[in-house]
Scaffold this active site. Structure first.
Site: not given
Length: 265
Positions: A111, A53
């Site tokens: 992540y 993102d």
């Protein structure tokens, strides 16, 4: 035409994300511009392991580059880095077989998210500073509810590129280091905004505003509530992309200088 595997790190603050888009600055776009200069008009393609993102960072994004060249991988790395801005860096380039695909061959991804419990002058773009007191043990216990195969429709916006909202979460690790809370999530793949909404929901649990039952509800029925808790991109890092061979596990540790987070609040 040869295929090369690229290991890339970047600070995502100035970019609209990995994926090339019209009228916006992207990581893939900057790599493509650099490669066009290095290979001087040769036809080329660059594919990443997946999107990140806007504002999200990467410790090790994987991409593959198709181009006709006689340059050695190390020379390609140096030449690309000479053309790239300082917040994007090619860590390594290696020649790979033509069947390798950065996205389709990936078996899992991890992540890391960094939450700061104090205001910071130096790490602002790499953490989410939360003023409220957080109950770490509640967050740690609740994080285990995400492990396994679940429908994460409540944790993502509609995405035409995703055929299913079911995702296998292999592991969620959470630990404290000084005034930082570190969270690592490893899964088969991730939906748009999914990690940031998981983090946001865990923070609400830490504040005492959500419970484990709320998480169970979000995972069992479609709800728009998690969208209200979406964590900012500043604290999120794509840590690693794993393939059939070479998967490694590492200790979860802070990505910024932990010494600066051990002083007074």
């Amino acid at each position: 035409m040869s295929r090369f595997k690229l290991y890339i790190e970047y600070i995502g603050t100035r970019y609209s994300g990995w994926q090339m888009q019209k009228n916006s600055r992207s990581i893939q776009g900057k790599l493509y511009e650099a490669a066009k200069k290095v290979f001087d008009g040769e036809k080329l393609e660059i594919y990443g392991s997946g999107r990140t993102d806007a504002g999200v960072h990467a410790l090790c994004q994987i991409a593959h580059l198709d181009v006709k060249t006689m340059l050695a991988p190390e020379v390609i790395r140096m030449k690309l880095n000479d053309e790239l801005p300082g917040d994007i860096n090619i860590i390594e380039v290696e020649k790979t077989n033509k069947d390798f695909h950065a996205r389709h061959d990936a078996v899992s991804r991890s992540y890391i998210y960094q939450i700061s419990r104090r205001r910071t002058a130096f790490g602002k773009q790499f953490v989410w500073w939360i003023k409220d007191k957080l109950d770490f043990e509640k967050m740690k216990k609740a994080s285990k509810l995400f492990v396994g195969m679940h429908d994460f429709a409540s944790f993502s916006d509609d995405d035409p590129e995703e055929k299913s909202t079911k995702v296998l979460i292999e592991n969620v690790e959470i630990k404290e280091e000084g005034d930082l809370i570190l969270i690592r999530i490893t899964g088969s793949h991730f939906l748009w905004k999914m990690v940031r909404r998981i983090i946001g929901v865990l923070v609400e649990v830490g504040k005492g505003k959500l419970t484990e039952n709320d998480i169970k509800k979000y995972l069992s029925e479609n709800s728009n509530e998690p969208s209200r808790f979406t964590a900012p991109p500043s604290g999120l890092f794509l840590e690693n992309v794993f393939y059939e061979h070479g998967k490694v596990s590492k200790e979860l540790s802070a990505l910024i200088n932990i010494k600066s987070f051990k002083g007074k609040k």
